[in-house]
Design an enzyme around this catalytic site. Structure first.
Site, mmCIF file in Angstrom:
data_model
loop_
_atom_site.group_PDB
_atom_site.id
_atom_site.type_symbol
_atom_site.label_atom_id
_atom_site.label_comp_id
_atom_site.label_asym_id
_atom_site.label_seq_id
_atom_site.Cartn_x
_atom_site.Cartn_y
_atom_site.Cartn_z
ATOM 1 N N TYR A 91 -1.673 -0.182 10.333
ATOM 2 C CA TYR A 91 -1.702 -0.641 8.943
ATOM 3 C C TYR A 91 -0.459 -0.164 8.201
ATOM 4 O O TYR A 91 0.165 -0.931 7.453
ATOM 5 C CB TYR A 91 -2.970 -0.108 8.268
ATOM 6 C CG TYR A 91 -3.186 -0.604 6.860
ATOM 7 C CD1 TYR A 91 -3.600 -1.908 6.616
ATOM 8 C CD2 TYR A 91 -3.012 0.255 5.774
ATOM 9 C CE1 TYR A 91 -3.824 -2.351 5.320
ATOM 10 C CE2 TYR A 91 -3.241 -0.181 4.480
ATOM 11 C CZ TYR A 91 -3.645 -1.486 4.255
ATOM 12 O OH TYR A 91 -3.865 -1.931 2.975
ATOM 13 N N SER B 105 0.852 -1.188 0.000
ATOM 14 C CA SER B 105 0.000 0.000 0.000
ATOM 15 C C SER B 105 0.883 1.230 0.000
ATOM 16 O O SER B 105 2.014 1.200 0.507
ATOM 17 C CB SER B 105 -0.892 0.008 1.242
ATOM 18 O OG SER B 105 -1.528 1.255 1.412
#
Length: 247
Positions: A154, A141
């Site tokens: 995250y 990501s």
């Protein structure tokens, strides 16, 4: 015969997290490119839905597994056919600001996002399930490099994935096994359900190309990295973000 360097014809590709979102799109698009796809996910009903969407013509396989379970990883690894490629899509997200992070929540996100794919890959390599000249793709990501409020856990897990992939790329190069990452910006999937509608609207305005990404657009990059067209590509990350990191 039509020349296509991106063909996956007769390749066998494992896709984790294939029951929804990016994982489902990767499985479907790989099957359209001629691959026999092995799909895994923890939700049997949704995994079966994905299986029904795969292009016909190859012997696809579905294996239900919760990859946060050591026993499930072991069972999955022992039931895999010989593979040409692996795409790690399974992940979770928990949005909490620093002051509310608990050890339990941090452990949960790291077990799903970094430990599970690392251990599964280790078992695949040790069992020689992945062919030499194979390809491993991790869905990372832009969060690995771009900070956002309440997203620390995250971010940390995806930063770890990037480092893991680079280390694996070096170690596995002697077998000509390639390891790469794809770093998407926000793509509308079941993971984005943790965001409010207002958050989504505000964030979408930041994209120079004017919209969020689509799961299949991430799948197309996976196809490239899995194909023979990317035989000299390893240890890198491909950013797919609609231009959001230009600002």
């Amino acid at each position: 015969m039509f020349y296509n360097p991106f063909s996956l014809q007769d390749k066998v590709i494992l896709v984790t997290g294939a029951s929804s979102g990016i994982g489902r799109a990767v499985a479907i698009e790989c099957s359209k490119m001629g691959a026999a796809v092995v799909i895994t996910g923890r939700n049997a009903e949704r995994l079966d839905e994905t299986y029904g969407l795969l292009a016909p013509g190859q012997k696809h396989l579905q294996l239900v597994a919760d990859l946060t379970s050591k026993e499930a990883i072991e069972t999955l690894a022992s039931n895999l056919p010989l593979l040409d490629g692996v795409v790690h899509c399974a992940a979770i997200i928990k949005k909490l600001p620093l002051k509310f992070i608990s050890e339990k929540s941090f452990v949960e996100i790291n077990e799903a996002n970094i430990i599970a794919p690392a251990i599964l890959t280790q078992k695949i390599i040790k069992r020689k399930v992945l062919k030499d000249n194979g390809s491993i793709v991790f869905i990372s990501s832009i969060a690995a490099k771009v900070a956002s409020l309440g997203n620390i856990m995250y971010m940390a897990s995806k930063g770890a994935i990037n480092s893991l992939a680079r280390g694996m790329a070096l170690e596995l190069a002697e077998k000509k096994i390639r390891v790469n990452c794809i770093e998407p910006a926000l793509v509308k999937t079941n993971l984005t359900s943790v965001l409010t509608e207002q958050d989504m609207e505000n964030y979408e305005k930041k994209f120079p190309l004017g919209r969020f990404g689509k799961p299949e657009e991430i799948a197309y990059a996976c196809i490239y990295l899995l194909s023979d067209a990317a035989q000299w590509v390893t240890g890198t990350s491909i950013t797919i973000d609609g231009g959001v990191t230009l600002r």
